[in-house]
Design a protein around this motif. Sequence first.
Motif, short mmCIF file in Angstrom:
data_model
loop_
_atom_site.label_atom_id
_atom_site.label_comp_id
_atom_site.label_asym_id
_atom_site.label_seq_id
_atom_site.Cartn_x
_atom_site.Cartn_y
_atom_site.Cartn_z
N ARG A 81 8.60 -8.82 4.93
CA ARG A 81 9.61 -9.11 3.92
C ARG A 81 8.96 -9.73 2.67
O ARG A 81 9.27 -9.34 1.54
CB ARG A 81 10.67 -10.06 4.47
CG ARG A 81 11.82 -10.29 3.50
CD ARG A 81 12.92 -11.11 4.13
NE ARG A 81 12.44 -12.44 4.50
CZ ARG A 81 13.16 -13.34 5.16
NH1 ARG A 81 14.39 -13.03 5.57
NH2 ARG A 81 12.66 -14.52 5.44
N VAL A 82 8.05 -10.68 2.88
CA VAL A 82 7.36 -11.28 1.75
C VAL A 82 6.49 -10.25 1.04
O VAL A 82 6.47 -10.16 -0.19
CB VAL A 82 6.52 -12.49 2.21
CG1 VAL A 82 5.67 -13.02 1.06
CG2 VAL A 82 7.42 -13.59 2.75
N PHE A 83 5.80 -9.43 1.83
CA PHE A 83 4.93 -8.41 1.23
C PHE A 83 5.74 -7.42 0.39
O PHE A 83 5.37 -7.11 -0.75
CB PHE A 83 4.16 -7.67 2.33
CG PHE A 83 3.35 -6.52 1.81
CD1 PHE A 83 2.09 -6.72 1.28
CD2 PHE A 83 3.84 -5.22 1.85
CE1 PHE A 83 1.34 -5.66 0.79
CE2 PHE A 83 3.12 -4.16 1.37
CZ PHE A 83 1.85 -4.37 0.84
N SER A 84 6.84 -6.94 0.93
CA SER A 84 7.63 -5.96 0.20
C SER A 84 8.25 -6.57 -1.06
O SER A 84 8.38 -5.90 -2.09
CB SER A 84 8.72 -5.38 1.10
OG SER A 84 9.60 -6.41 1.54
N THR A 85 8.64 -7.84 -0.99
CA THR A 85 9.22 -8.50 -2.16
C THR A 85 8.21 -8.59 -3.30
O THR A 85 8.49 -8.23 -4.45
CB THR A 85 9.72 -9.91 -1.80
OG1 THR A 85 10.74 -9.81 -0.80
CG2 THR A 85 10.29 -10.62 -3.03
N LEU A 86 7.00 -9.07 -2.98
CA LEU A 86 5.99 -9.22 -4.02
C LEU A 86 5.47 -7.86 -4.49
O LEU A 86 5.23 -7.68 -5.70
CB LEU A 86 4.83 -10.08 -3.50
CG LEU A 86 5.19 -11.51 -3.08
CD1 LEU A 86 3.95 -12.26 -2.63
CD2 LEU A 86 5.87 -12.24 -4.22
N HIS A 87 5.33 -6.93 -3.58
CA HIS A 87 4.83 -5.61 -3.96
C HIS A 87 5.86 -4.90 -4.84
O HIS A 87 5.49 -4.18 -5.80
CB HIS A 87 4.52 -4.79 -2.70
CG HIS A 87 3.78 -3.52 -2.99
ND1 HIS A 87 4.41 -2.31 -3.18
CD2 HIS A 87 2.45 -3.28 -3.13
CE1 HIS A 87 3.50 -1.38 -3.42
NE2 HIS A 87 2.30 -1.95 -3.39
N GLY A 88 7.14 -5.10 -4.56
CA GLY A 88 8.17 -4.47 -5.38
C GLY A 88 8.29 -5.08 -6.76
O GLY A 88 8.75 -4.42 -7.70
N ALA A 89 7.89 -6.36 -6.93
CA ALA A 89 7.99 -7.04 -8.23
C ALA A 89 6.68 -7.03 -8.99
O ALA A 89 6.52 -7.77 -9.97
CB ALA A 89 8.47 -8.48 -8.02
N ARG A 90 5.73 -6.21 -8.56
CA ARG A 90 4.39 -6.29 -9.14
C ARG A 90 4.37 -5.92 -10.64
O ARG A 90 3.56 -6.46 -11.40
CB ARG A 90 3.41 -5.41 -8.37
CG ARG A 90 3.68 -3.91 -8.42
CD ARG A 90 2.70 -3.19 -7.49
NE ARG A 90 2.82 -1.73 -7.57
CZ ARG A 90 3.73 -1.01 -6.95
NH1 ARG A 90 4.62 -1.62 -6.16
NH2 ARG A 90 3.78 0.29 -7.09
N ALA A 91 5.23 -5.02 -11.08
CA ALA A 91 5.25 -4.64 -12.51
C ALA A 91 5.67 -5.83 -13.37
O ALA A 91 5.05 -6.12 -14.41
CB ALA A 91 6.19 -3.47 -12.72
N MET A 92 6.72 -6.55 -12.94
CA MET A 92 7.18 -7.72 -13.69
C MET A 92 6.14 -8.84 -13.64
O MET A 92 5.86 -9.49 -14.66
CB MET A 92 8.52 -8.20 -13.13
CG MET A 92 9.13 -9.39 -13.87
SD MET A 92 8.59 -11.01 -13.24
CE MET A 92 9.43 -11.05 -11.68
N LEU A 93 5.54 -9.06 -12.48
CA LEU A 93 4.53 -10.11 -12.34
C LEU A 93 3.33 -9.85 -13.24
O LEU A 93 2.76 -10.77 -13.84
CB LEU A 93 4.10 -10.22 -10.88
CG LEU A 93 5.15 -10.73 -9.89
CD1 LEU A 93 4.61 -10.64 -8.45
CD2 LEU A 93 5.54 -12.16 -10.21
N ASP A 94 2.95 -8.60 -13.35
CA ASP A 94 1.79 -8.26 -14.18
C ASP A 94 2.13 -8.40 -15.67
O ASP A 94 1.32 -8.88 -16.46
CB ASP A 94 1.32 -6.84 -13.87
CG ASP A 94 0.05 -6.48 -14.63
OD1 ASP A 94 -0.96 -7.19 -14.46
OD2 ASP A 94 0.06 -5.50 -15.40
N GLU A 95 3.33 -7.99 -16.07
CA GLU A 95 3.70 -8.02 -17.49
C GLU A 95 3.87 -9.43 -18.01
O GLU A 95 3.39 -9.77 -19.09
CB GLU A 95 4.99 -7.24 -17.70
CG GLU A 95 5.47 -7.24 -19.15
CD GLU A 95 6.78 -6.48 -19.33
OE1 GLU A 95 7.27 -6.43 -20.47
OE2 GLU A 95 7.31 -5.94 -18.32
N TYR A 96 4.54 -10.29 -17.24
CA TYR A 96 4.87 -11.62 -17.74
C TYR A 96 3.85 -12.68 -17.35
O TYR A 96 3.68 -13.66 -18.07
CB TYR A 96 6.25 -12.05 -17.22
CG TYR A 96 7.40 -11.25 -17.80
CD1 TYR A 96 7.38 -10.83 -19.12
CD2 TYR A 96 8.51 -10.92 -17.02
CE1 TYR A 96 8.44 -10.10 -19.65
CE2 TYR A 96 9.57 -10.19 -17.54
CZ TYR A 96 9.52 -9.78 -18.86
OH TYR A 96 10.57 -9.05 -19.40
#
Length: 730
Positions: free
Chosen positions: A592-607
Amino acid sequence: MATEKPAAPPAPRAIAKLPEAVVNRIAAGEIIQRPSNALKELIENSLDAGATTIRVTVKEGGLKLLQIQDNGSGIRKSDLPILCERFTTSKIKAFEDLSSLGTYGFRGEALASISHVAHLSVTTKTRDETCAWKAAYADGALIPLKPGGDAAPLPCAGNDGTVEDLFYNTPQRLRSLRPANEEYARILSVVTAYSIHNAGVSFVCKKTSSSSSSTGDVNTSIGASTLDNIGVLYGEAVRRELVEVQAVSEELGVKVRAWCSGANYQAKRSTFLFFINHRYVDCTSLKRALEAFYSTLLAKNTHPFVYLSLSISPSKIDVNVHPTKKEVAFEDEDEVVQLVCEKLAEVLEKQGESRSYKVQTLLPTSGTPTAPRTLAGSSATATPAASTSRKPSTSSSTKPAKVAPNKLVRTDAQSQTLDAMFPTLPTTSTIRAGDKTREAADDQDRSSKKRKSDHNPAFASQLAAEQAAQKSARVRIAQSECALTSVRQLRKEVVEARHEGLDALIKGHIFVGVADLETCKSMIQHQTKLYIVDHAAIGEELFYQLGLRHFGRFSRIKLQPPQDLRKLVQLAVDRASGGGAGNPAPPKIVERVFSTLHGARAMLDEYFSFSISDDGKIESLPLVLPGYSPDMNKLPLFLLRIGAHVDWEHEKPCFATFLRELAFFYSPAPSPTAPPAPHSQDQVDAQKRTIQHVLFPAAKQYLVPPEKLLKKDVVLATSLEALFRVFERC
């Protein structure tokens, strides 16, 4: 015995819409608070119209008559019917125009407000028209110039505008005003400020009772410079003591031009003239910083003269924060204030000036008076000729004021320190013969410098200068430009939560030392008080605010090789649950933690510059503070916490909770789940040096401390006054 029944609660009152006339008069009272406010608005209108000559005539402090004459472009006759209606302006067309505003007025409320509290008449002529037009206004609408006449502009000759009987319909405001001479003094201060800032524009201000029409209390010429106008209005004695300060910062998008007094200037009251984008405003932070700067330069009970003009990009400034436009808000306020103070210090240092005093030599009774001489502290001293008939009188006022011992604060690097009383222990690290490491060499060099500074005052001064140069060479962290409303709100909340007393303590502290790394306790001094502070809590708040400052523009810490996200999360869950190889982490939590962070990777990288590859490898982490590296033992816990605690559904809570977790990752507190790793003495010393030379200087420069830190993270240990009381009893 009968008891009285409690009175019934009053019935709720009906809400009614106020009449438009009442609304307009209330709004007018917010904008036009006194005659000087009305004059300021009228002068700004004249300057917006391109006037090069402005003449002000005043009667009874502006309450009976306030007349403005200028040679500006004028007002078209077709615009006169709506001239004094609310929100009628030629300066803006849409709200977005405020981001590129280059004029004084913009809301279209000045003339409207004046017409609601005074008898207003306007006489205007454009260059294309053959005659002038005169119109009268009341409550925002045209009225007849004469009783029974037509409410329309009439042709005439003239170029003046007149405000009469100010506050005639608001007796409460009229009674609350100061006497006429005090109101006139306020009017003079406004005209004086604008005449200094607008060098090249001729200003005249006089009372109606003045005998000559060509002179006034303020009278400047068209060809005069800023410094010339200061000399005319404040005197040549002030003009001679001023130095020019200029600075440009492309990073902050600001230009500074100022005339400031030096060390020889002595005045009983301060004079601050602040203009931001040509607006005469109050700036509390700038005034406070300059007062603190001059307090160390000028003699006691003397104050500075400062005229300062800041030019800031219109997109970084909000002019619509005060009804009278008395204040403005702009980005990077702390950095701009620091830039002004640093540049002023550089200019005054280059002047190399010393204080001068006028003295009279002591003469015999029959001698001839000697002309006064100027004694400068850096020049050869002049010895007065002593009288042979009497002894020179000694005045106690010439002796420096003696400071009580319990108020003394050590500021001289030549004074002996506590460290000098302890022997220097040999290093515990092993150094191979012929292969001395650079780190050991640096440690020995620092120890050598320390021993020299304790016994050699000249070397101590040099060392103090080197340390001051290193301190001033810190990297400036500019605030990123962000259009997101959520981020702007979070930044605003940080500023609003500022605690003034704690802010002064952090900004003016002197670092004493790290008391305990395990409990994260350090000691700092502020004036005569010693405090125990939680450097982990201070660091966590600092890194949160720096995260907001970097938002969308983080630098990167590249991981070589990239780390597997799933394995790190599993390690964190194992540690948190106390599991090991025989008791693996629940796979549902890890996935669950892996999928959450992997799914938000575009936002995490941009901001946040937090890069996760498609195959689940962490490639980079955000760098929050240059020169400071987070504890990588906390990385697994950081990943678990952002996966579990961050609100990924809502924008503002998402950014706030993520930055809080990032701040926890960067804080110097040890990881609560990772097993304690053995640290060598060199590693412990390195951690202490980072806290002293990186964390606390950054906090002094960037931290806006909230009140919550006072509850348990900043504790008063003792004070010099308390210690003296203890020792006096011994």
